[in-house]
Design a protein around this motif. Structure first.
Motif, PDB file in Angstrom:
ATOM      1  N   VAL A   1       0.870  -1.178   0.000  1.00  0.00           N
ATOM      2  CA  VAL A   1       0.000   0.000   0.000  1.00  0.00           C
ATOM      3  C   VAL A   1       0.902   1.221   0.000  1.00  0.00           C
ATOM      4  CG1 VAL A   1      -1.696   1.339   1.295  1.00  0.00           C
ATOM      5  CG2 VAL A   1      -1.925  -1.151   1.140  1.00  0.00           C
ATOM      6  N   PHE A   2       0.598   2.151  -0.889  1.00  0.00           N
ATOM      7  CA  PHE A   2       1.422   3.338  -1.085  1.00  0.00           C
ATOM      8  C   PHE A   2       0.513   4.558  -1.058  1.00  0.00           C
ATOM      9  CE2 PHE A   2       3.064   6.619  -3.841  1.00  0.00           C
ATOM     10  CZ  PHE A   2       4.442   6.571  -3.755  1.00  0.00           C
ATOM     11  N   PHE A   3       0.889   5.585  -0.276  1.00  0.00           N
ATOM     12  CA  PHE A   3       0.151   6.846  -0.312  1.00  0.00           C
ATOM     13  C   PHE A   3       1.113   7.994  -0.066  1.00  0.00           C
ATOM     14  CE2 PHE A   3       0.144   5.734   4.151  1.00  0.00           C
ATOM     15  CZ  PHE A   3       0.358   6.929   4.801  1.00  0.00           C
TER      16      PHE A   3
ATOM     17  N   LEU B   1      -1.462  20.472  -6.107  1.00  0.00           N
ATOM     18  CA  LEU B   1      -0.994  19.466  -5.162  1.00  0.00           C
ATOM     19  C   LEU B   1      -1.876  18.234  -5.279  1.00  0.00           C
ATOM     20  CD1 LEU B   1       0.912  18.812  -2.761  1.00  0.00           C
ATOM     21  CD2 LEU B   1      -0.850  19.761  -1.258  1.00  0.00           C
ATOM     22  N   GLY B   2      -1.250  17.049  -5.373  1.00  0.00           N
ATOM     23  CA  GLY B   2      -2.004  15.820  -5.538  1.00  0.00           C
ATOM     24  C   GLY B   2      -1.779  14.841  -4.408  1.00  0.00           C
ATOM     25  N   LEU B   3      -2.750  13.958  -4.232  1.00  0.00           N
ATOM     26  CA  LEU B   3      -2.655  12.838  -3.304  1.00  0.00           C
ATOM     27  C   LEU B   3      -2.575  11.573  -4.152  1.00  0.00           C
ATOM     28  CD1 LEU B   3      -2.944  11.411  -0.514  1.00  0.00           C
ATOM     29  CD2 LEU B   3      -5.413  11.427  -0.918  1.00  0.00           C
ATOM     30  N   ARG B   4      -1.460  10.853  -4.059  1.00  0.00           N
ATOM     31  CA  ARG B   4      -1.252   9.638  -4.859  1.00  0.00           C
ATOM     32  C   ARG B   4      -1.481   8.419  -3.968  1.00  0.00           C
ATOM     33  NH1 ARG B   4       1.255   8.418  -9.712  1.00  0.00           N
ATOM     34  NH2 ARG B   4       1.665  10.625 -10.025  1.00  0.00           N
ATOM     35  N   VAL B   5      -2.362   7.526  -4.403  1.00  0.00           N
ATOM     36  CA  VAL B   5      -2.682   6.309  -3.667  1.00  0.00           C
ATOM     37  C   VAL B   5      -2.494   5.127  -4.615  1.00  0.00           C
ATOM     38  CG1 VAL B   5      -4.496   5.022  -2.465  1.00  0.00           C
ATOM     39  CG2 VAL B   5      -4.357   7.507  -2.205  1.00  0.00           C
ATOM     40  N   ALA B   6      -1.852   4.060  -4.123  1.00  0.00           N
ATOM     41  CA  ALA B   6      -1.628   2.889  -4.976  1.00  0.00           C
ATOM     42  C   ALA B   6      -1.634   1.614  -4.140  1.00  0.00           C
ATOM     43  CB  ALA B   6      -0.297   3.015  -5.712  1.00  0.00           C
TER      44      ALA B   6
ATOM     45  N   ASP C   1     -16.442   4.241  -4.175  1.00  0.00           N
ATOM     46  CA  ASP C   1     -16.246   3.729  -5.537  1.00  0.00           C
ATOM     47  C   ASP C   1     -15.158   4.578  -6.175  1.00  0.00           C
ATOM     48  OD1 ASP C   1     -18.312   1.736  -5.541  1.00  0.00           O
ATOM     49  OD2 ASP C   1     -19.765   3.376  -5.644  1.00  0.00           O
ATOM     50  N   ILE C   2     -14.046   3.948  -6.545  1.00  0.00           N
ATOM     51  CA  ILE C   2     -12.887   4.698  -7.023  1.00  0.00           C
ATOM     52  C   ILE C   2     -12.393   4.120  -8.341  1.00  0.00           C
ATOM     53  CG2 ILE C   2     -10.486   5.299  -6.526  1.00  0.00           C
ATOM     54  CD1 ILE C   2     -11.127   5.365  -3.617  1.00  0.00           C
ATOM     55  N   THR C   3     -12.082   5.018  -9.286  1.00  0.00           N
ATOM     56  CA  THR C   3     -11.435   4.611 -10.531  1.00  0.00           C
ATOM     57  C   THR C   3      -9.934   4.604 -10.299  1.00  0.00           C
ATOM     58  OG1 THR C   3     -13.194   5.596 -11.865  1.00  0.00           O
ATOM     59  CG2 THR C   3     -11.106   5.122 -12.971  1.00  0.00           C
ATOM     60  N   MET C   4      -9.317   3.460 -10.525  1.00  0.00           N
ATOM     61  CA  MET C   4      -7.868   3.325 -10.396  1.00  0.00           C
ATOM     62  C   MET C   4      -7.305   2.977 -11.777  1.00  0.00           C
ATOM     63  SD  MET C   4      -7.268   3.738  -7.028  1.00  0.00           S
ATOM     64  CE  MET C   4      -5.868   2.798  -6.407  1.00  0.00           C
TER      65      MET C   4
ATOM     66  N   ASP D   1       8.716  -1.132 -10.859  1.00  0.00           N
ATOM     67  CA  ASP D   1       9.818  -2.091 -10.703  1.00  0.00           C
ATOM     68  C   ASP D   1       9.367  -3.527 -10.932  1.00  0.00           C
ATOM     69  OD1 ASP D   1      11.581  -0.034 -10.110  1.00  0.00           O
ATOM     70  OD2 ASP D   1      11.150  -0.138  -7.967  1.00  0.00           O
ATOM     71  N   GLY D   2       8.567  -3.737 -11.983  1.00  0.00           N
ATOM     72  CA  GLY D   2       8.116  -5.077 -12.318  1.00  0.00           C
ATOM     73  C   GLY D   2       6.941  -5.570 -11.498  1.00  0.00           C
ATOM     74  N   ARG D   3       6.410  -4.715 -10.629  1.00  0.00           N
ATOM     75  CA  ARG D   3       5.262  -5.051  -9.784  1.00  0.00           C
ATOM     76  C   ARG D   3       4.043  -4.354 -10.343  1.00  0.00           C
ATOM     77  NH1 ARG D   3       7.845  -3.279  -5.322  1.00  0.00           N
ATOM     78  NH2 ARG D   3       9.092  -5.058  -4.759  1.00  0.00           N
ATOM     79  N   ARG D   4       3.022  -5.105 -10.767  1.00  0.00           N
ATOM     80  CA  ARG D   4       1.810  -4.488 -11.291  1.00  0.00           C
ATOM     81  C   ARG D   4       0.923  -4.020 -10.143  1.00  0.00           C
ATOM     82  NH1 ARG D   4       0.964  -5.032 -17.026  1.00  0.00           N
ATOM     83  NH2 ARG D   4       3.098  -5.303 -17.760  1.00  0.00           N
ATOM     84  N   GLY D   5       0.145  -3.014 -10.418  1.00  0.00           N
ATOM     85  CA  GLY D   5      -0.759  -2.505  -9.400  1.00  0.00           C
ATOM     86  C   GLY D   5      -1.693  -1.462  -9.961  1.00  0.00           C
ATOM     87  N   LEU D   6      -2.377  -0.774  -9.067  1.00  0.00           N
ATOM     88  CA  LEU D   6      -3.372   0.230  -9.422  1.00  0.00           C
ATOM     89  C   LEU D   6      -3.104   1.500  -8.628  1.00  0.00           C
ATOM     90  CD1 LEU D   6      -6.365  -2.226  -9.147  1.00  0.00           C
ATOM     91  CD2 LEU D   6      -5.439  -1.323 -11.295  1.00  0.00           C
TER      92      LEU D   6
END
Length: 199
Positions: A62-64, A73-78, A106-109, A115-120
């Motif tokens: 989990v990344f934020f 200014l943005g908030l990045r969530v992954a 309900d969120i659009t990701m 680094d070779g790791r898939r995610g949203l």
């Protein structure tokens, strides 16, 4: 109304967004800042800001964090996982996230590869009311559950999230202070009476 970060940080982030792009090419892509519990807080050159990341037992991350690479200014969530190879980069995915027993989001990701790791991931405008509400729930909850088409992607503990978010803001503010303190040889303007303005 309460916002994600205090107004001084917002204004500094927006005003210095272009200066961030001028970071020397020799600078590292990721610089370690501090570990808060199980959250690693780092500075990410690509985002011109800091973020926290934690690894979970199901091979998920989990990344934020914040993002000053655009004019707002943005908030990045992954969320990332070693096994999600079928995710298509840049493709939109409709997910549901629930914090504790609160109403679901309900969120659009969007698909990404780190680094070779898939995610949203998604990048939300940090000054919006919805982003502020999202972060407040994120910070104040014990866990969150992400779901895609009825399939649970993970039930993630949010232990220590509030302290980690505060450290993300402190780290980003420290970086912006450093960028703002760089000396400018043109500051104050030139002297029009001199034939050589650089003299």
């Amino acid at each position: 109304m309460e916002t994600l970060v205090h107004r001084e940080l917002q204004m500094r982030a927006i005003a210095l967004a272009f200066a961030v792009v001028a970071t020397p090419a020799a600078a590292q892509d990721v610089i370690t800042w501090k570990t808060i519990g199980w959250w690693d807080v780092n500075f990410y050159e690509a985002y011109g800001a800091c973020a926290a990341i934690a690894e979970y037992d199901n091979d998920s991350f989990v990344f934020f964090g914040l993002d000053t690479s655009t004019s707002d200014l943005g908030l990045r969530v992954a969320i990332l996982n070693h096994h999600w190879d079928s995710i298509a980069v840049d493709e939109a995915y409709q997910l549901v996230v629930r914090f504790d027993r609160r109403p679901p989001w309900d969120i659009t990701m969007y698909g990404t590869d780190v680094d070779g790791r898939r995610g949203l991931y998604n990048l939300f405008p940090a000054t919006s009311d919805s982003a502020g509400n999202f972060v407040r729930e994120f910070q104040r909850s014990n866990h969150m559950v992400w779901t895609y088409r009825g399939t649970e992607l993970g039930d993630f503990s949010l232990r220590g999230t509030n302290m980690a978010m505060n450290e993300v803001m402190s780290c980003t503010e420290s970086y912006l202070d450093a960028v703002g303190s760089r000396s400018d040889p043109f500051e104050g303007g030139g002297n029009s009476k001199k034939a050589d303005p650089f003299q």
